[in-house]
Every structure is written in structure tokens, then in C-alpha cells.
Design a protein around this motif. Structure first.
Motif, PDB file in Angstrom:
ATOM      1  N   ARG A  67      13.452  10.161   9.993  1.00  0.00           N
ATOM      2  CA  ARG A  67      12.373  11.152  10.049  1.00  0.00           C
ATOM      3  C   ARG A  67      11.977  11.734   8.711  1.00  0.00           C
ATOM      4  NH1 ARG A  67      13.429  15.845  12.694  1.00  0.00           N
ATOM      5  NH2 ARG A  67      15.641  15.696  12.167  1.00  0.00           N
ATOM      6  N   GLN A  68      12.922  11.829   7.762  1.00  0.00           N
ATOM      7  CA  GLN A  68      12.656  12.589   6.551  1.00  0.00           C
ATOM      8  C   GLN A  68      13.206  11.906   5.307  1.00  0.00           C
ATOM      9  OE1 GLN A  68      12.577  17.154   8.265  1.00  0.00           O
ATOM     10  NE2 GLN A  68      14.574  16.313   7.744  1.00  0.00           N
ATOM     11  N   VAL A  69      12.589  12.251   4.168  1.00  0.00           N
ATOM     12  CA  VAL A  69      13.077  11.878   2.838  1.00  0.00           C
ATOM     13  C   VAL A  69      13.635  13.146   2.203  1.00  0.00           C
ATOM     14  CG1 VAL A  69      12.413  11.077   0.539  1.00  0.00           C
ATOM     15  CG2 VAL A  69      11.429   9.995   2.570  1.00  0.00           C
ATOM     16  N   TYR A  70      14.836  13.054   1.631  1.00  0.00           N
ATOM     17  CA  TYR A  70      15.507  14.214   1.046  1.00  0.00           C
ATOM     18  C   TYR A  70      15.588  14.041  -0.465  1.00  0.00           C
ATOM     19  CZ  TYR A  70      16.820  14.546   5.942  1.00  0.00           C
ATOM     20  OH  TYR A  70      16.776  14.595   7.313  1.00  0.00           O
ATOM     21  N   VAL A  71      15.187  15.073  -1.189  1.00  0.00           N
ATOM     22  CA  VAL A  71      15.110  15.015  -2.648  1.00  0.00           C
ATOM     23  C   VAL A  71      15.989  16.102  -3.254  1.00  0.00           C
ATOM     24  CG1 VAL A  71      13.580  15.061  -4.654  1.00  0.00           C
ATOM     25  CG2 VAL A  71      12.716  14.219  -2.457  1.00  0.00           C
ATOM     26  N   SER A  72      16.916  15.709  -4.153  1.00  0.00           N
ATOM     27  CA  SER A  72      17.631  16.693  -4.973  1.00  0.00           C
ATOM     28  C   SER A  72      16.769  16.965  -6.197  1.00  0.00           C
ATOM     29  CB  SER A  72      18.994  16.151  -5.413  1.00  0.00           C
ATOM     30  OG  SER A  72      19.903  16.133  -4.346  1.00  0.00           O
ATOM     31  N   GLU A  73      16.093  18.105  -6.196  1.00  0.00           N
ATOM     32  CA  GLU A  73      15.117  18.383  -7.242  1.00  0.00           C
ATOM     33  C   GLU A  73      15.803  18.741  -8.563  1.00  0.00           C
ATOM     34  OE1 GLU A  73      12.524  21.427  -5.820  1.00  0.00           O
ATOM     35  OE2 GLU A  73      11.576  20.121  -4.328  1.00  0.00           O
ATOM     36  N   LYS A  98       0.822  -1.201   0.000  1.00  0.00           N
ATOM     37  CA  LYS A  98       0.000   0.000   0.000  1.00  0.00           C
ATOM     38  C   LYS A  98       0.864   1.262   0.000  1.00  0.00           C
ATOM     39  CE  LYS A  98      -4.061  -2.004   2.267  1.00  0.00           C
ATOM     40  NZ  LYS A  98      -4.977  -1.909   3.434  1.00  0.00           N
ATOM     41  N   THR A  99       0.348   2.292  -0.674  1.00  0.00           N
ATOM     42  CA  THR A  99       1.025   3.582  -0.700  1.00  0.00           C
ATOM     43  C   THR A  99       0.822   4.290   0.629  1.00  0.00           C
ATOM     44  OG1 THR A  99       0.633   3.791  -3.084  1.00  0.00           O
ATOM     45  CG2 THR A  99       1.205   5.800  -1.881  1.00  0.00           C
ATOM     46  N   ILE A 100       1.917   4.667   1.276  1.00  0.00           N
ATOM     47  CA  ILE A 100       1.837   5.429   2.526  1.00  0.00           C
ATOM     48  C   ILE A 100       1.555   6.883   2.220  1.00  0.00           C
ATOM     49  CG2 ILE A 100       3.089   6.122   4.607  1.00  0.00           C
ATOM     50  CD1 ILE A 100       4.785   3.576   4.251  1.00  0.00           C
ATOM     51  N   TRP A 101       2.289   7.422   1.244  1.00  0.00           N
ATOM     52  CA  TRP A 101       2.041   8.782   0.778  1.00  0.00           C
ATOM     53  C   TRP A 101       2.660   8.958  -0.593  1.00  0.00           C
ATOM     54  CZ3 TRP A 101       6.481  11.388  -0.298  1.00  0.00           C
ATOM     55  CH2 TRP A 101       7.636  11.063   0.416  1.00  0.00           C
ATOM     56  N   SER A 102       2.178   9.957  -1.307  1.00  0.00           N
ATOM     57  CA  SER A 102       2.703  10.292  -2.630  1.00  0.00           C
ATOM     58  C   SER A 102       2.464  11.776  -2.852  1.00  0.00           C
ATOM     59  CB  SER A 102       2.000   9.468  -3.710  1.00  0.00           C
ATOM     60  OG  SER A 102       2.526   9.770  -4.991  1.00  0.00           O
ATOM     61  N   ARG A 103       3.499  12.477  -3.356  1.00  0.00           N
ATOM     62  CA  ARG A 103       3.335  13.911  -3.584  1.00  0.00           C
ATOM     63  C   ARG A 103       4.170  14.330  -4.789  1.00  0.00           C
ATOM     64  NH1 ARG A 103       4.974  18.155   0.154  1.00  0.00           N
ATOM     65  NH2 ARG A 103       5.511  19.211  -1.781  1.00  0.00           N
ATOM     66  N   PRO A 104       3.788  15.448  -5.447  1.00  0.00           N
ATOM     67  CA  PRO A 104       4.524  15.886  -6.638  1.00  0.00           C
ATOM     68  C   PRO A 104       6.000  16.136  -6.319  1.00  0.00           C
ATOM     69  CG  PRO A 104       2.435  17.042  -6.481  1.00  0.00           C
ATOM     70  CD  PRO A 104       2.601  16.295  -5.189  1.00  0.00           C
ATOM     71  N   ALA A 105       6.872  15.701  -7.238  1.00  0.00           N
ATOM     72  CA  ALA A 105       8.312  15.910  -7.092  1.00  0.00           C
ATOM     73  C   ALA A 105       8.959  15.628  -8.436  1.00  0.00           C
ATOM     74  CB  ALA A 105       8.903  14.998  -6.018  1.00  0.00           C
ATOM     75  N   SER A 106      10.170  16.132  -8.623  1.00  0.00           N
ATOM     76  CA  SER A 106      10.922  15.847  -9.836  1.00  0.00           C
ATOM     77  C   SER A 106      12.398  15.774  -9.495  1.00  0.00           C
ATOM     78  CB  SER A 106      10.697  16.921 -10.907  1.00  0.00           C
ATOM     79  OG  SER A 106      11.464  16.623 -12.064  1.00  0.00           O
ATOM     80  N   THR A 107      13.013  14.641  -9.791  1.00  0.00           N
ATOM     81  CA  THR A 107      14.450  14.473  -9.603  1.00  0.00           C
ATOM     82  C   THR A 107      15.005  13.600 -10.723  1.00  0.00           C
ATOM     83  OG1 THR A 107      16.205  13.668  -8.144  1.00  0.00           O
ATOM     84  CG2 THR A 107      14.101  12.506  -8.036  1.00  0.00           C
TER      85      THR A 107
END
Length: 382
Positions: A283-289, A265-274
Motif C-alpha cells: 500500500r505504501q512507500v516509506y522514506v527515511s528523510e 512510464k512514471t506512475i508518480w513523482s513527488r519532492p523528497a530527500s533521503t
């Protein structure tokens, strides 16, 4: 990954999405908007190179260094492959004729690279002597993955080959139809025991059984959207990240998503681009956009925690977590360290002035960085 090994088998098989044949788009072009000027910062940590070594130019390719225990193994387009101790002492160095296009996949016993002829070359991890080489007859851009019994190779047309670790013989192949347009970039693999997890064009994340190449399950990180092929690019990039029972991945101009691997199951999903990938801690997910910002998302909800936007268009590397903060490299060879809680700059250092496109790798509380000119650094961040 040990505690979650059995969980991979619990996910249901999801039907593969069949799409048209592909060409590729290079997201690392040097043409584009001007990079943001760097502002002076107040350093709160010291970013110092413990040691550095020269391997040779990367050319048009990217060579991700590998960490094996406390050793570092790295390669270059010029055919050099070398292994170093944590203190920077060279254990061995080998030069392979013909040039390389990808590397390094490694564990204690085996080091694997790919050359311009579409050959996979395995070296003895102890001394660098060639053990075998086998053709896959296709371009390889991503470093091969070295597992307990297999070497897994991904070609630029998104085929996967399972090679016998001892002989290099092909045991299985996995092929899927891909969209008409894909990114010309690496998409690495998360491998443990008999399972490999990797992303594909079209926003799909798949787990394969390494014994036979069979699909165990498939998840959707993002759905392609838009009316043109460029607008519909939604390739999963970088290496999927596993933290306990949560698996996270992100796409180019699509979404970042986290899944519960016990039920799919998907816990969460949000717009992003990398175009390079993500990192995660407790605690966190880090994204290099793609646009050059670094963003932190809550690991449990996907909520935005902070966004550091002062690196616009600086073509950032994938992030790596160190004891002192989050480290990213840029197109001018700068290493930036950000505070995990706020995203504020807390340290900076410069390498040889060439781009850092390869994904930095953690080495204890330090980080391994390789530049396009082929300089290898181990940075202590304290």
C-alpha cells in the motif's frame, strides 16, 4: 522478483546523461544541528533481541548485513566476516588481513566483501574459506551484488565491474560521466538473473545486462535543480525497490518516484530527500528523510499518508518492514518501530549506543541490525 523478470526487457533504452567528473560529499557527518530528544512512548509491541554477536568496529564505513535463507552474514572494518544461523549459532568466522571497506554481498554459495586495497574477496558460503580475490583498483563503499553467474561491484567513482562468479575475472565494465559533486554514500543494486538495476548521481536509474554490461534502459527519478553544485545534488540513494511491476527509488534533495516497468512510464513523482533509501509494501512507500522524519506515501499516487517528525536530525537508517511495523535505527543506537497505518511510535529498543548507519535487513518477521561498533542484533518485533 520472479514474476517481473521478463518485464525488464520491455523498457526502451534511454540516452545516458553526460556530466562532469566528480568529487564526493559525505552526508553522514557528525557535525550539524542537535538531535531531537526522544519522548516517552506507549509501547504496543515488544522489541526484543533474539540474539547478538560482536564483529568489530565499522570505522568510517557502513557494513550492511546480508540474509541468506534463514542465515545472517556480516562483516566489519577489522576484517571479520561471519555467518550465523537464525538462532544465532556461529557457522564460521574468518578474519581477513588489511581491513574491509564494504560488505556483505552473499547467497548460499558465495560471500563477497571489499578491502582497503581495492580488492574484491570471495569466500565459500559454506565454510568461509577464500575462493578468490581480484583488484578493481578503486575504493568500494557499497556491498557487491552476487548474481547467478556474476559478482557486480560498484566503485566510489560510480564504475561497475562484472566479475565472473567462479574466478573473479573481469568480464565487463560500465562507466558513466558523473556530476562534479556527489554523495559519499552507498547506492546498492537490485539484481536478478541477468539484470542489475541501480541508481546514479544526477537522478538516474539504470538497468544493465549482466552478460555484457550493456545498458538496457534508463529512467529519471529526479532532475538536478539549483545554481550551485551542492543545490544540484540529486543522487539516487539506497536500493531501488521492486513490487510486482512497479519500481520505486528516491534521491537526495530531489524526488521519490515510482515507475511501471512494463512500459517505463512514471506512475508518480513527488519532492523528497533521503540519503539512505526507501521501503515499500502493498500500500505504501516509506522514506527515511534526510532531515530525520519518516514519511509514508501512497504507493499508487504518491499522496502523503503520514509523516513522523519526532526524530529530527537523528540520522536515521533506511527503513525495514517487519511483521510488527516499520523499523529504523538512529545515531544513538536506538531502534524505533512505527505503525504502518499512522506512523505513531509503537516500540523502541536500544543497542550498544553507537550509530545504526547500515541498512537493517528483514529476516522473516524480524529484523537484522548492525551498529557502527560492530554489534549484530536480530530483533523480534511482536
Amino acid at each position: 522478483m520472479t514474476e517481473s523478470r521478463s518485464m525488464f526487457r520491455l523498457l526502451p533504452v534511454v540516452a545516458a546523461l553526460a556530466l562532469g567528473a566528480c568529487s564526493s560529499l559525505n552526508p553522514f557527518s557528525d557535525d550539524g544541528p542537535k538531535m531531537a530528544e526522544l519522548r516517552d512512548i506507549q509501547s504496543k509491541v515488544t522489541v526484543s533481541p533474539r540474539w547478538s554477536a560482536s564483529l568489530g568496529d565499522a570505522g568510517i564505513y557502513r557494513f550492511n548485513p546480508a540474509v541468506v535463507g534463514n542465515d545472517v552474514v556480516a562483516a566489519s572494518a577489522e576484517g571479520v566476516v561471519a555467518r550465523f544461523t537464525e538462532a544465532g549459532q556461529e557457522r564460521w568466522r574468518t578474519r581477513l588481513e588489511g581491513g574491509l571497506t564494504a560488505g556483505v554481498g552473499a547467497d548460499e554459495g558465495l560471500v563477497v566483501v571489499a578491502n582497503g586495497k581495492g580488492e574484491i574477496i570471495a569466500l565459500d558460503g559454506a565454510n568461509g574459506q577464500e575462493k578468490w580475490r581480484k583488484p578493481v583498483n578503486a575504493e568500494v563503499l557499497a556491498e557487491p551484488a552476487v548474481a547467478q553467474d556474476y559478482v557486480v561491484v560498484r566503485t566510489s567513482d560510480n564504475r561497475l565491474f562484472g566479475l565472473d562468479r567462479s574466478t573473479g575475472e573481469t568480464v565487463w565494465t560500465y562507466k558513466r560521466v558523473t556530476p562534479p559533486l556527489t554523495l559519499r554514500t552507498q547506492s546498492g543494486m537490485l539484481v536478478d538473473k541477468n539484470v542489475a538495476v541501480t541508481g546514479f548521481p544526477g537522478g538516474k536509474l539504470a538497468a544493465l545486462n549482466l552478460n555484457n554490461g550493456g545498458l538496457i534502459w534508463e529512467l529519471t527519478v529526479a532532475y538536478p535543480e539549483g545554481t550551485t553544485e551542492i543545490e544540484r545534488l540529486a543522487d539516487v540513494t539506497g536500493v531501488p525497490v521492486l513490487y510486482r511491476q512497479n519500481l520505486c527509488a528516491a534521491t537526495f534533495q530531489g524526488r521519490a518516484s515510482c515507475f511501471d516497468i512494463t512500459n517505463g512510464k512514471t506512475i508518480w513523482s513527488r519532492p523528497a530527500s533521503t540519503s539512505v533509501g526507501i521501503a515499500r509494501d502493498a500500500r505504501q512507500v516509506y522514506v527515511s528523510e534526510t532531515a530525520g522524519a519518516v514519511a509514508a506515501l501512497d504507493a499508487f499516487s504518491g499522496a502523503s499518508m503520514w509523516r513522523q517528525g519526532d526524530l529530527t536530525n537523528r540520522q536515521l537508517s533506511a527503513p525495514v518492514l517487519t511483521g510488527g511495523g516499520i523499523l529504523v535505527g538512529d545515531a544513538e543506537g536506538y531502534v524505533h518501530v512505527l505503525d504502518r497505518s499512522t506512523g505513531a511510535f509503537i516500540g523502541r529498543a536500544q543497542t550498544d549506543g553507537s550509530a545504526i548507519k547500515a541498512a537493517p535487513q528483514p529476516l522473516g518477521d524480524s529484523a537484522v541490525v548492525q551498529t557502527q561498533k560492530g554489534r549484530l542484533y536480530v530483533f523480534d518485533v511482536r
